[in-house]
Design an enzyme around this catalytic site. Structure first.
Site, PDB file in Angstrom:
ATOM      1  N   CYS A 177       0.652   5.284  -1.118  1.00 13.16           N
ATOM      2  CA  CYS A 177       0.992   4.456   0.038  1.00 13.16           C
ATOM      3  C   CYS A 177      -0.223   4.442   0.959  1.00 13.16           C
ATOM      4  CB  CYS A 177       2.234   4.980   0.745  1.00 13.16           C
ATOM      5  SG  CYS A 177       2.065   6.670   1.351  1.00 13.16           S
ATOM      6  N   THR A 178      -0.079   3.932   2.152  1.00 16.07           N
ATOM      7  CA  THR A 178      -1.242   3.748   3.025  1.00 16.07           C
ATOM      8  C   THR A 178      -1.892   5.067   3.432  1.00 16.07           C
ATOM      9  OG1 THR A 178      -0.165   1.778   3.920  1.00 16.07           O
ATOM     10  CG2 THR A 178      -2.068   2.638   5.128  1.00 16.07           C
TER      11      THR A 178
END
Length: 260
Positions: A177-178
């Site tokens: 994810c980020t």
């Protein structure tokens, strides 16, 4: 050097008094022209903040002065102007909303994979690579071979896992994810669902872009971020919405409260 320092941070740690932390923390940030969003919950802290370097260093030191947050890590980037309009400190049930009981990364979590080892892992054909972000984030860019769960919020991810035919009889999964928080929490779900080998990218995409040279990278495109930069390139430079895929146009406006 650019004048605005941006820090993405999170930590899963019990914060029983998180409600009383809210107003003092917000005031401390506002006094230093630090803006952004911080979420507080009994399970920890999550946020992205930005401001002049001196003020930012003071806020980060203030957070780490709490013994429970002394090992709080953050990822840095720079911009030539503010990327947030105001400072928000919010109380939440979860610092990232999965809405599944019994998922505590302090108790059950997958194997962390450093950015330097990520390419080898996701190049293994036996490993299923999963982008745990929303579909509008996926549209900006993703890793080679990554599955898109086509979710509009992280709360939809558990339902996708239970229905995805792509995951049937696939014991090895690698997620990202980020900044690392969503995939870290998602590993507990995957282990709970019976997956045997569950990996996740330590520090998320932002850590990978910082640590892995572009010529060696398996990342394709840009990385969506939850502020006025809209996305960053492989050098973590702001793109300021110079290119926005059609799938993301509905979330790009001045007052959006992004659902992480």
């Amino acid at each position: 050097m650019s004048k605005i320092l941006i820090a993405a941070l999170y930590k899963f740690v019990p914060l029983e008094d998180h409600e009383s932390m809210r107003e003092p923390l917000k005031a401390f940030c506002v006094e230093r022209d630090v803006r952004g969003s911080i979420l507080l919950a009994s399970e920890g802290i999550n946020g992205t903040i930005a401001g002049p370097e001196e003020g930012m260093r003071e806020v980060l030191a203030h957070l780490r002065a709490d013994p429970r947050l002394c090992e709080l890590e953050h990822k840095e980037a720079w911009a030539d102007r503010h990327v947030f309009k105001r400072m928000k400190v919010r109380l939440k049930q979860e610092i990232v909303r999965l809405a599944v009981d019994g998922i505590d990364p302090n108790e059950i979590v997958g194997k962390y994979v450093k950015p330097e080892n990520w390419n080898e892992l996701i190049s293994d054909p036996e490993v299923v690579v999963i982008d745990t972000r929303n579909d509008y984030e996926y549209a900006f860019g993703t890793f080679e071979r990554a599955l898109n769960p086509e979710t509009q919020s992280f709360r939809e991810f558990p339902d996708w896992v239970r229905k995805a035919v792509e995951l049937e009889n696939k014991p090895k999964v690698a997620m990202f994810c980020t900044g690392g928080i969503r995939c870290e929490k998602a590993t507990g779900l995957m282990l709970q669902e019976g997956f045997e080998e569950v990996y996740h990218l330590e520090g998320g995409i932002l850590n990978y872009l910082e640590k892995v040279p572009e010529e060696e990278s398996l990342w394709k495109g840009e990385c969506f971020v939850f502020d006025d930069r809209v996305s960053v390139d492989h050098k973590l430079q702001p793109r300021w919405g110079e290119w926005v895929p059609e799938e993301a146009r509905h979330v790009i406006n001045d007052d959006t409260d992004y659902d992480r």
